[in-house]
Design an enzyme around this catalytic site. Structure first.
Site, PDB file in Angstrom:
ATOM      1  N   LYS A   1       0.799  -1.228   0.000  1.00  0.00           N
ATOM      2  CA  LYS A   1       0.000   0.000   0.000  1.00  0.00           C
ATOM      3  C   LYS A   1       0.834   1.282   0.000  1.00  0.00           C
ATOM      4  O   LYS A   1       0.357   2.334  -0.416  1.00  0.00           O
ATOM      5  CB  LYS A   1      -0.937   0.003   1.208  1.00  0.00           C
TER       6      LYS A   1
ATOM      7  N   SER B   1       0.522 -10.021  -0.616  1.00  0.00           N
ATOM      8  CA  SER B   1       0.342  -8.574  -0.546  1.00  0.00           C
ATOM      9  C   SER B   1       0.602  -7.936   0.802  1.00  0.00           C
ATOM     10  O   SER B   1       0.784  -6.721   0.885  1.00  0.00           O
ATOM     11  CB  SER B   1      -1.079  -8.209  -1.005  1.00  0.00           C
TER      12      SER B   1
END
Length: 510
Positions: A56, A310
């Site tokens: 992110k 992720s």
């Protein structure tokens, strides 16, 4: 805008994206154990190795890097329950600007503390992301801050797209498919745009939790829809609607969407650990869970497959729940409800009947002088291929047996509370499974919301270190009161499932 011009636009943005001031180029690691088991070559793109343990920071920083000096001077704001917040805080610290992060009060302390450690101001507001988002928009207007969206923004998408740029640069050989976790769609849209521009032959597969599949619904209907409810286990991708800009890209360049359930995600977390010794968060292992389901669905063999790992922002408390469910997700454990005779030596005879398989769990309480209902976990071969023959063998030996492996209430609650039925035979009992925001005092608030009219006959609560608590609650009701109880429960603003007819309840507690 034509399809090609859309790709041109995003490839240009990705090439110009400023991410490496705060992000690092993460490696692709082979997964040899999983590759051998699946009969395909599997790699993991290790975005859990970023400074904030998630991809992110790429998109958040790239968006902030595009702001004017005036906007930077005023500062930035976002609403986030975790990874986007940490990426924002890191980026703002590097740029030397003010950052306000609005987080739900249910956000785990580990994530709140991580954001504060980067110097951002944390505002805790509301029980859910939507509450935090509304408050962030109010503060944006009031304090003149610039809002940075977690996914629905071209600069954020371009920042995440650098993951795809790295994949194709690092992996020059044959590549059949890339599996990408999908929440709002920022990572999937960015990677898809880059890969389809350079390697249109590579299949792009979006992966969602089966109880939060907003992209799957949008692809099937050809338009974005708002899901009524989303599951919260993989909280990093628990999004009710795919982003508008994200769907503009994905409707053209995502080849397929596949889903995974909670048990399959837990199994993928274990797979990741066995091959890399890394512990991911549920959303971080989602792509790998989807890869495994895709291989099974298509009977794929000899393919070159990459899953994007992720993130790794997982509460330590959650590992207990994850480890419990991993064997079920890999279909290496079955949960059975079995009736055996109530006499000495009956359990030994039952163990002989199941052969050399290990018993992983056994729950029992004396209740009937003639027969006993037992809740038993049995080890099976990976994939569960030997489960059906086991069930048939037990039935042939005269054991009434029911497979509870797919029964969510049985796995969440019943296995921890087998104890026999209520002694009040003069009253009916209704059973409900409830989720409520997990924060200090939340359990008491839930009990107060029930009011004093109804007698609670059963209650099981277990904290899994997640944002939401899970309760199984039973009520004694007199004849004619069932409708009134259900009407009262509808006033409680929490997701609730009526489990009164669940076979696990009927066998062990009714």
């Amino acid at each position: 805008m034509s399809d090609r011009s859309l790709l041109d636009q995003y490839v240009r943005r990705i090439l110009e994206a400023r991410v490496y001031d705060v992000a690092v180029e993460t490696p692709i690691h082979a997964a040899p154990l999983l590759s051998k088991r699946l009969g395909n070559t599997v790699w993991l793109k290790r975005e859990d190795l970023q400074p904030v343990y998630s991809f992110k920071c790429r998109g958040a920083y790239n968006r902030m890097a595009q702001l004017s000096e005036e906007q930077l001077a005023r500062g930035v704001i976002c609403a986030s329950a975790g990874n986007h917040a940490q990426g924002m805080a890191l980026g703002a610290k590097h740029l030397g600007i003010r950052a306000v992060i609005v987080m739900p009060r249910t956000t785990p302390e580990i994530k709140v503390r991580a954001v504060r450690n980067h110097g951002a101001r944390v505002v805790l507001h509301g029980d859910a992301f939507d509450d935090a988002l509304l408050h962030a928009r109010e503060l944006e207007e009031k304090e003149g801050l610039t809002f940075v969206h977690p996914y629905d923004d071209p600069d954020v998408i371009a920042g995440q797209g650098t993951v795809g740029m790295e994949i194709l640069r690092q992996h020059g050989g044959p590549l059949d498919a890339i599996f990408i976790p999908v929440g709002g769609g920022g990572l999937a849209a960015g990677v898809a745009a880059w890969v389809k521009y350079l390697r249109p032959d590579v299949r792009i597969v979006g992966v969602e939790p089966e109880d939060a599949a907003c992209l799957k619904v949008a692809m099937e209907k050809g338009r974005r829809e708002v899901l009524k409810e989303v599951g919260l286990f993989a909280d990093g991708v628990a999004v009710k609607q795919i982003g508008k800009e994200n769907f503009r890209v994905l409707k053209h360049y995502c080849d397929e969407v596949i889903t995974a359930n909670t048990d399959e995600i837990c199994a993928a977390i274990k797979d990741t650990f066995e091959d890399t010794r890394a512990v991911t968060e549920p959303a971080g292992a989602l792509a790998l869970a989807g890869l495994k389901n895709w291989v099974a669905k298509h009977g794929a063999e000899g393919k070159a497959l990459i899953a994007i790992q992720s993130g790794a922002n997982v509460n330590f408390d959650r590992l207990r729940h994850i480890s419990e469910r991993a064997e079920l997700g890999e279909q290496r454990e079955a949960i059975l409800a079995v009736t055996i005779p109530e006499r000495p030596g009956a359990f030994r005879q039952f163990c002989q009947a199941i052969g050399k398989r290990a018993v992983t769990e056994f729950n029992y309480r004396y209740n009937d002088p003639q027969q006993a209902n037992i809740f038993v976990g049995v080890q099976t071969r990976s994939g569960g291929a030997d489960l059906l023959p086991l069930l048939e063998a037990l039935r042939d030996k005269g054991y009434p047996v029911e497979d509870m492996t797919g029964n969510e209430m049985a796995k969440l609650h019943i296995r921890h509370m087998v104890g026999g039925p209520s002694p009040r035979n003069d009253l009916a009992e209704l059973l409900f499974r409830v989720e409520f925001p997990e924060r200090p005092g939340a359990l008491m608030a839930f009990l107060l919301a029930l009011g004093g009219r109804w007698n609670i006959s059963l209650f099981h609560y277990r904290n899994h270190g997640a944002a939401y608590g899970r309760v199984l609650v039973g009520f004694h009701v007199r004849a004619g009161e069932q409708s009134a109880l259900r009407a009262d429960l509808k006033q409680i603003p929490y997701p609730m499932v009526d489990e009164s007819d669940n076979p696990a309840y009927q066998r062990f507690l009714a």
